[in-house]
Design a protein around this motif. Structure first.
Motif, PDB file in Angstrom:
ATOM      1  N   ILE A   1      45.000  40.023  41.058  1.00  0.00           N
ATOM      2  CA  ILE A   1      43.688  39.294  41.375  1.00  0.00           C
ATOM      3  C   ILE A   1      43.122  40.030  42.657  1.00  0.00           C
ATOM      4  N   VAL A   2      42.065  40.369  42.692  1.00  0.00           N
ATOM      5  CA  VAL A   2      41.287  40.877  43.847  1.00  0.00           C
ATOM      6  C   VAL A   2      40.347  39.883  44.527  1.00  0.00           C
ATOM      7  N   ILE A   3      40.666  39.385  45.289  1.00  0.00           N
ATOM      8  CA  ILE A   3      39.737  38.078  46.025  1.00  0.00           C
ATOM      9  C   ILE A   3      38.699  38.871  47.268  1.00  0.00           C
ATOM     10  N   GLY A   4      37.533  38.272  46.906  1.00  0.00           N
ATOM     11  CA  GLY A   4      36.593  38.873  48.145  1.00  0.00           C
ATOM     12  C   GLY A   4      35.554  40.003  47.552  1.00  0.00           C
TER      13      GLY A   4
ATOM     14  N   GLY B   1      36.293  42.845  45.150  1.00  0.00           N
ATOM     15  CA  GLY B   1      36.146  42.419  43.651  1.00  0.00           C
ATOM     16  C   GLY B   1      34.876  42.269  43.136  1.00  0.00           C
TER      17      GLY B   1
END
Lengths: 255, 255, 255, 255
Positions: free
Chosen positions: D163-166, D169
């Protein structure tokens, strides 16, 4: 009347003459709700509006037979010989500061659309013990109320700084900015979660009945509120506060 | 359709006749998602819209080969002989109260643009143990549903106050204010984090299949949902809830 | 001037010539409030505006005789021979980041409507002990201030990174984007909750009096601020901070 | 370009041909910031815009001689023979979900006004230990990137859900909805608070230099990033993250 509020009109728009808004929202001991619930039932006030809001809990109650009921505000009107009234009663009032302002402003906008010029708010002041005959304290936006209220036993001399939190205070404060005047009646009541502030409600009711010359007998109040305490708790509770604002209390650590 | 929602249309706008909206959003045991996921696959419903939102988690999943996928809502349609349906399924639903209202209202606005008049929401009711054959409870905005649902074994007599949290309740409540009627099907399921509410999903599916006369055999449901439990968990999990709303549960401390 | 702010004008709109805005909002040791409160009283500045906001606490104070008072910002003006001033003083300033920006921007919008070109903000820098004669540090948006302020003993060489939190910083930063220039005066003061930063206030006052050539004698400041400390605490406290922003402090763990 | 963002243009609006946006915002190990800071300095990119926001911390830094500096985003451009670039670098990125979407959308709106069609985001993947030569993983919105990136050693086969946060993404996900395509380069780096992800930055830089044919020698990168680590930390820190989003990491407890 902003987007976050959804107004549902019920029946024909009532024609009201300078109606007085009386607030019955959840709070300490549910004093305001008990008082206004009693008045609505006793005076057979008529519902003319419901308001739903994004600021209310995102949940629905299942009522009788699992009928879905969203948390809401309800507006009733009643015409006595002397005055016209709007009662506003609700399942909830938002605890968040911003939402509390938006919510109070919405009520005032509706009030204004009915030409309300006067507002009465009600509330409990927290007390550790349940006082059988609590004092009713007053607060006001306009000095002219003091004299008449004092005659009815309302006092304006509580020690220590007092802060009134939520709609009971904001409706008066924000209302003043809209050219409405008004007063609050606040009585001591226990803060125990499951106790209803019926003693406080009783004393406030008596002041209101006398102040506005309503046709309700003091003895009936005594008897009927006792019954509320005995019989109604289950029904009352179902409609109770999700998010009550913090209590109205004397800030002894400040004063 | 406010700014915080971004609608992506897929293919031609489907022509639907009074479609029925069926909700499949994350929640207790992911019951609604399992049911609607099953229906979409089994009936080969067609996707026609995706919705992205500022109220969703600010993160993207990396899918196969690291393809970027934002959290989203998906809308599918399906036309049976008797009815047209819109299925709405999603990776998330906002837990915050305000966002939950805005989110439900957005779904209803889209539904309205397709002339939806009827809404069915689904959900789990938390239970400490996994019940092999859970009861399906109903809730409604319109009494007319009771009779037909009772015939299919749905019950309307659960003890204790019930509160339905999130879109499963708000879609019906807010939908009613927009002139849509509908009902919810709620079945007991375990709240253990990693368990899927397949038993609850199975019972709800059977009610839906019978209620709408869908061409799905009950036996297939039994077999195929068992497979979901065995085979799908990894895939399912990847699409699972970020922020599930608090569970649908009986508030025994209230009633 | 957005919806969340409610402006109440008092009396006629004053005619001011390039007035200088001086900020007196709650903060560490209430230094800014004490300074501006002192100036308002001493110079007999005139109130011309009040501002209420959804970002303020959702509560009202009960004043004398239980008169209801909402938390507010107050704007005063004063005309010296050399300069015109606007003083802004308040019961609160929002602690939330977004609200802090909106609040500072609102003050600047009002300032702009009066053609303010220069802003002075004040504040305390936390210190563990109460320093009898604290150093006054300066900060600026425009180099031109350094020379003149240095002559008055203001220093620009504090060790360690410094961060100024809340309106004292944002008014200058956001003001610069609107074409206003300005400086901040920051003095060390104790962070003990009940202590007033009178020592810091005194030193800042002296700089201001000298900088702007105000007709206030240094000796009077010494005597009168001592009295504030003795006599006023009860009155001061009543108007004190609900939600003070976090203190202005040197971030030794960063630099 | 909504109200909550304040754009300050610097100099003449640059004329750019389908510029590629490269993101350098705070995050795990500050990898993206180090890379873009390096490119800006090395290529002598020119600043043409600053953006301030209500979603940033409500505080100002005191820079050299106590000059006030608000937290901000900075936009630079650079024209190589083959491509035009926009570099976006910032002191902060909001951690709150809603703000993160609004922030990313604002960057994309600015990008769109310059006809950006392609976006490259950068980031660190948390690792417990500092890996001297970390693998660079890719992610994309468009398959066409895989082949070319694989040739440069970028891998698309990381185990476990990612998951890539911020913004790293969201810029790609929301950008795709605006018709922009792009890819992310993510490298493992330590999460220790005070460590800079220079190893990860180095590997990502090499990919970027090769991918876009930039005139930077790999050896220089090695030497100069070592110096950043030694010399720059104090300067870097001053501009560091207030509110970094949660790290980009493999969700092993999910997959």
């Amino acid at each position: 009347m902003t987007e976050e509020f959804i107004v549902k009109k019920i029946g024909k728009k009532p024609v009201l003459k300078k109606p007085i808004l009386i607030e019955g929202l959840p709070g300490v001991g549910n004093v305001a709700r008990i008082v206004v619930d009693y008045l609505i039932n006793k005076l057979q006030a008529k519902k003319f509006m419901e308001v739903y809001s994004y600021y209310f809990p995102n949940s629905v109650f299942l009522g009788e037979d699992h009928k879905i009921e969203m948390p809401k505000l309800e507006f009733y009107y009643y015409k006595s010989k002397k005055n016209h009234f709007i009662f506003v009663i609700g399942d909830v009032q938002p605890g968040d500061e911003y939402a509390s302002y938006a919510f109070s402003q919405e009520i005032l906008n509706i009030a204004k659309s009915f030409k309300v010029k006067e507002i009465v708010t009600l509330g409990g002041i927290t007390s550790r013990v349940d006082i059988p005959k609590p004092i009713v304290f007053g607060a006001y936006t306009d000095k002219s109320y003091i004299k008449k209220l004092k005659k009815l036993g309302v006092r304006f001399d509580r020690k220590g700084s007092i802060i009134v939190i939520g709609a009971a205070g904001l409706l008066l404060g924000l209302g003043e900015l809209k050219g409405m005047k008004g007063f609050a009646l606040l009585a001591e009541t226990t803060i125990e979660a499951n106790k209803l502030g019926t003693h406080a409600a009783k004393e406030i009711l008596k002041v209101l009945v006398n102040y506005f010359g309503l046709k309700i007998k003091t003895k009936e109040i005594d008897i009927e509120l006792k019954e509320i305490k005995k019989i109604k708790p289950r029904i009352m509770k179902k409609r109770l506060i999700k998010k009550a604002p913090k209590p109205t209390y004397p800030l002894t650590y400040i004063g």
